[in-house]
Every structure is written in structure tokens, then in C-alpha cells.
Design a protein around this motif. Sequence first.
Motif, PDB file in Angstrom:
ATOM      1  N   GLY A 127       0.823  -1.216   0.000  1.00 40.16           N
ATOM      2  CA  GLY A 127       0.000   0.000   0.000  1.00 40.16           C
ATOM      3  C   GLY A 127       0.847   1.252   0.000  1.00 40.16           C
ATOM      4  O   GLY A 127       0.529   2.232  -0.687  1.00 40.16           O
ATOM      5  N   VAL A 128       1.962   1.231   0.747  1.00 39.80           N
ATOM      6  CA  VAL A 128       2.874   2.390   0.761  1.00 39.80           C
ATOM      7  C   VAL A 128       3.485   2.573  -0.618  1.00 39.80           C
ATOM      8  O   VAL A 128       3.619   3.700  -1.107  1.00 39.80           O
ATOM      9  N   SER A 129       3.835   1.460  -1.278  1.00 35.94           N
ATOM     10  CA  SER A 129       4.476   1.553  -2.592  1.00 35.94           C
ATOM     11  C   SER A 129       3.553   2.176  -3.638  1.00 35.94           C
ATOM     12  O   SER A 129       4.015   2.751  -4.621  1.00 35.94           O
ATOM     13  N   ARG A 130       2.248   2.064  -3.458  1.00 28.76           N
ATOM     14  CA  ARG A 130       1.286   2.600  -4.433  1.00 28.76           C
ATOM     15  C   ARG A 130       0.886   4.037  -4.146  1.00 28.76           C
ATOM     16  O   ARG A 130       0.223   4.675  -4.968  1.00 28.76           O
ATOM     17  N   ALA A 131       1.246   4.549  -2.972  1.00 25.32           N
ATOM     18  CA  ALA A 131       0.811   5.892  -2.578  1.00 25.32           C
ATOM     19  C   ALA A 131       1.586   6.972  -3.316  1.00 25.32           C
ATOM     20  O   ALA A 131       2.747   6.788  -3.689  1.00 25.32           O
ATOM     21  N   GLY A 132       0.926   8.109  -3.520  1.00 30.35           N
ATOM     22  CA  GLY A 132       1.577   9.252  -4.137  1.00 30.35           C
ATOM     23  C   GLY A 132       2.336  10.071  -3.112  1.00 30.35           C
ATOM     24  O   GLY A 132       2.181   9.880  -1.897  1.00 30.35           O
ATOM     25  N   GLN A 174       8.117  16.339   3.435  1.00 29.13           N
ATOM     26  CA  GLN A 174       7.981  16.337   1.972  1.00 29.13           C
ATOM     27  C   GLN A 174       9.186  15.629   1.335  1.00 29.13           C
ATOM     28  O   GLN A 174       9.034  14.826   0.411  1.00 29.13           O
ATOM     29  N   ALA A 175      10.376  15.922   1.855  1.00 24.59           N
ATOM     30  CA  ALA A 175      11.585  15.311   1.296  1.00 24.59           C
ATOM     31  C   ALA A 175      11.586  13.796   1.499  1.00 24.59           C
ATOM     32  O   ALA A 175      11.938  13.026   0.597  1.00 24.59           O
ATOM     33  N   LEU A 176      11.146  13.351   2.694  1.00 27.06           N
ATOM     34  CA  LEU A 176      11.104  11.915   2.958  1.00 27.06           C
ATOM     35  C   LEU A 176      10.030  11.241   2.111  1.00 27.06           C
ATOM     36  O   LEU A 176      10.225  10.130   1.602  1.00 27.06           O
ATOM     37  N   ALA A 177       8.896  11.928   1.913  1.00 30.73           N
ATOM     38  CA  ALA A 177       7.833  11.377   1.062  1.00 30.73           C
ATOM     39  C   ALA A 177       8.350  11.157  -0.360  1.00 30.73           C
ATOM     40  O   ALA A 177       8.067  10.125  -0.991  1.00 30.73           O
ATOM     41  N   GLU A 178       9.126  12.122  -0.874  1.00 27.16           N
ATOM     42  CA  GLU A 178       9.690  11.967  -2.218  1.00 27.16           C
ATOM     43  C   GLU A 178      10.705  10.834  -2.270  1.00 27.16           C
ATOM     44  O   GLU A 178      10.799  10.107  -3.267  1.00 27.16           O
TER      45      GLU A 178
END
Length: 621
Positions: free
Chosen positions: A591-596, A608-612
Motif C-alpha cells: 500500500g505504501v508503494s502505491r501511494a503518491g 515532503q523530502a522523505l515522502a519523495e
Amino acid sequence: MPSEVAEPPLKGAALIKDEVTRLPDRPGVYRMMGEDGEVLYVGKARSLKKRVIQYAQGRFHTNRIAHMVDATRSMEFVTTRTETDALLLEINLIKQLKPRFNVLLRDDKSFPEIVIRREHPAAQLRKHRGAHTIKGDYFGPFASANAVNKTLNTLQKAFLLRSCSDSVYESRTRPCMLHQIKRCAAPCTGLVSLEDYAGLVEQAEAFLRGKSRAVVAGLAEQMTAAAEEMEFERAARLRDRIRALASVAQEQQINPETVDEADVFALFAEGGQACVQVFFFRAGQNWGNRAYFPRVDKSDEDADIMGAFLGQFYDDKPIPKLILANVEPAERDLLADAFCLKGGRKVEIAKPLRGEKRQLVDHALTNAREALGRKMSESSAQAKLLTGVCEAFGLEGPPERIEVYDNSHIMGTNAVGGMIVAGPEGFQKSQYRKFNIRGADITPGDDFGMMKEVLRRRFGRLVKEEEEGADAIRPDLVLIDGGMGQVGVVMEIMADLGVDDIPVVGVAKGPDRDAGLERFYIPGKPYFMLEPKSPVLYYLQRLRDEAHRFAIGTHRTRRAIDLKRNPLDEIEGVGPGRKRALLQAFGSARGVSRAGVEDLAKVEGVSQALAERIYGFFRKG
């Protein structure tokens, strides 16, 4: 002016005589060393000077001692405060250094125990092996896993104590199967109060401490009271618990009336081999027995064997208050003093002459005699098999060490190589080795490439050890699972490393992979088959199957570890807290791998940087 000629270094009796001139008249331990610093013998003495000088006088009781003195090239000494301290140090050094001329205890594994773990409000009953690092009450030793499992089974039936882990306990919302089959009182779901459960725990502890009669009498009173009050279901449950405790006495071969806590030893020696049978009695119950086959010499006296065995046996084990033996050990009083010092209480070592204790020793002696007979018979059969292998493959002599190699993988993933070792004493499991295949240039599923890596690592290390003068062990025969192709690959590696004088044989299954039609490949010769149903063929099949079993088991373990591994663990900046938050937000790593990126950034603790970075990690391919 003529140059001075250096005198040759002293050795043997002359060296020992020279050392004596500098020795004190004090207790201590001495070590006799041979070529290259090999420790030949470790001994202790009340007086180092008086004991060591005996070796220099040339009057030896046996040729073995004479040979040891002749091989001596140096000696080392340690003085101690008392002879008891010297004995304890001698025992420790013998187990650590394994000198060639000492009686040596082999197969010295730790024994399993039972622990009632009290770190939780609902105490857990479990098997334990190793150091006592868990807070709780320990009971043992048990001679084998089978013996401890039987007792655990009885305790579960009789006292209904939980065996589940704390995490399973906390997650239960309804009773598990163990409660349904009357093996657990289910404190996890409140079917029994913690106060009543604590009462069950105390009953179990009393039983394990030898108060079985009092426990059974108490349960019988409760059963009678329940029946009088018409609570027949409760009375039936108590009856089943009493039967479980009674079964302990029925299943055990011998339960002494006069011995509460003791270890019973019996030595039987014949033909230069010896067996020591050990029985454990705790809480008035027989907690199993085990046979040991110490390394001895024909010239060793029974008293010396028993003394050396007892000292090494209790070097890392709890010592009971009573030790019974069929042979009085050499220096019995000194040994008892050392055990008292080590155990912190009085320890008695006795050779019983009559009564129930004598019966226990005689029973152990019968078992020792039978066990040695079986071992000598097996050794004879094993020797015949190895002679047959020698004849089948044209070896110079019966192999002392056979190494068998096999690989295991699924579509090239989690690839591992396994090596097992066999010899005159059967499978030598302490010598087994696994090789995680890590070559980046190996194509997934390339059996030849995997075999190359395994053999290069194994024999590359052998060559390095030999160059450094280390104690390297060469096999007398290498068996490979495969045909001429695998054998050719192996011989390339062996030739490249300069060890192609080691015999290599390939074992390939016959047409339709039928067992019994194996083909054997030796470099430079056409393949051949052995006579169907021949003992040597069966033996080689067992070696191949054991290597296959070991390789598959190692592969499954590695695969299980990989399955538990979470890809989030590989992302820099994602620790346990952020990992937990991500999994709670998206349900799984997939599920994490599919998230934007925007959805990832909404998770608490994710910038934001970690999300990217997380987004990019799952899309780097």
C-alpha cells in the motif's frame, strides 16, 4: 678464531629436567607442548616440582607416557593458591585446549531445562537451554529434549499453565486450542483469575521440587469435595489432572524412594573404548539418561577416567548434592572439595555398595555396557562401509573425512550451498557448513556457477590456512551432486587452487532419477554403477540425501528471513516509528508503494523530502 656452534635445543626428558630446576614447591598446573606449540597434556599437582620431576626420571608405567615425554618440546606452568584451585584450572584448560594425551569428554552439549518464567502476571511454562538470563524458577537438567517434552506435556495436563509467548497472550480474544483440549486454564481471556492461576503455578513448582505426593493428595481432597457438592464436571477435571501426575511414575523405568536429588554415573571400558552412562534424578523422579563416549587410552585406569570425566562434565553444569558412581574417581575428596567450592554447598561423591543406590548404579552400568556394545558394533559396520567406499573409488585407504556438497534455490533466489561431513563416527554435524551464494556474475539458476563459488571459497580457505601453518583439515574424498559436467567444473577450481590431488566423485541419479541406479563419475574415467542393493550404494545414497536435506533446510531458513524482511527497512530515514505510522496509514508495504507523494507527506512524521524519497525508492526501476 673458530665460530661457536650453538647447542641444539633441549627436548624430551632433558628439557623437563631443566625446567624442574626453576619450579617452586607449590600447587599449580603444567602444560606439555610438542612441535608448533601443540598442547600434548595438561596436568595439575600439589607440588609442581615433585610432580614434574617424575617425567624426567625415565620410569614410565606405559609406552603412551614415554611417547608423550619424547614429543615434549616446551612446557608452561601456572601456580595456584591451593590444589583445589589447580584442579579447577586443569579441568577448564583440558576442555578448552583438548590435549591429545588427556582423557577427553566429547559431545558436551548443554542440557534442556524447564523454567517457570515470572516476568509476567500470568507465569509462563517453557523449555529452556543455556544461561539463566530469564527471571524465574529453573528445573533440570533433563537428559534430552524428549525427556523435557514429556514432562512439559504432563505439567500442562496437570496444572494447565500457559506456554504461549507474551505477544500471543496479549492478542488473544478467545481461548486457544490448548484450552479446548484441557492443556491451559486460559488466563489470557479471564476464564481463570490471576489469583487462581497463581495457585496452579505454585502447585506446579511444588511438584517439580519433589512434593508430588502432597500435590496429588491436595488434588484428591478437592476432587472428593467437588463430588460431594455434586460438581461432577469439576471433579472429572481434577481426576484427569491426578491421572496425568500418576502417569509420570508409570512412564519412567525407575523412580527411587530414597534418592531425591542425584546424578548417577556408570563407566564401562573395553578394548580401548569407554562409555559413561549418566542418569539424572530430581524431585524423586528419573529425568532421563544419556550415554557419553570419552576419548581414552587402553592404559587409562577406570578411576582416572571417572575422575577426569566428572571434572569436565561439571565444568559448566549445576552440581547436585549427591553423585553416585560405580567406580570411585581418582582423588575423590579433592574433586568433592572442588565441587563444593564451585557449587557453594556440600557435595558428596559415593560408590554405593548396597541398597537402592547400588541398584541405581547397577542399572546405569547395564545401560553403559549395552551402549558401548552398540557403538562398537556400529563402528565395525561403519569401518566396513568406508573400506567399501575405498575399493569402489580406488582410494589409497578408507576415508577419514568425506565432504559432500549440494546447492538449493528457487528460480535462482535465496541460493545457498551446503557441505556435510562424514567419517568413521558417522555424520559430524559440528563440521557442517553453509555458503550463501553472493556472486554478482552468477546467472539465477546457474548450478555450475554456484558450485564454483562454493568450492572456491571452501578450498581457497584451506590453501590459505595451510600457507599460514594453521591446523587445516583436508578431506579424503569430495562427493558432488551431479554428473561429469559438475565434476569438470570442480576439477577446474581444484587445479587452479593446487589441491587437485584430493579425490572428487560425482553422484548423479540414473534414468528417470530412480534411486538405486546412480551413476558415479571420476575424472578421466567412464561412469560406472554399483551393484544394486549393495551396502556401499545405500551408504552413498544416505550421504547424498543428508547433503540435500541440509542444503534445503538452509535455503528455507534464508527464504523465511527474506519473507519477514520489510522493504521499508531499507529506506534511509524510516525508523520504527515512521514505519509503524506508514503501515497504519496504508495497511501494508505494498500500500505504501502505491501511494503518491502528497498522500505520503500527510502521514505523521513524514516530511515532503522523505515522502519523495519513499516514492522514488519504490520506483527506482
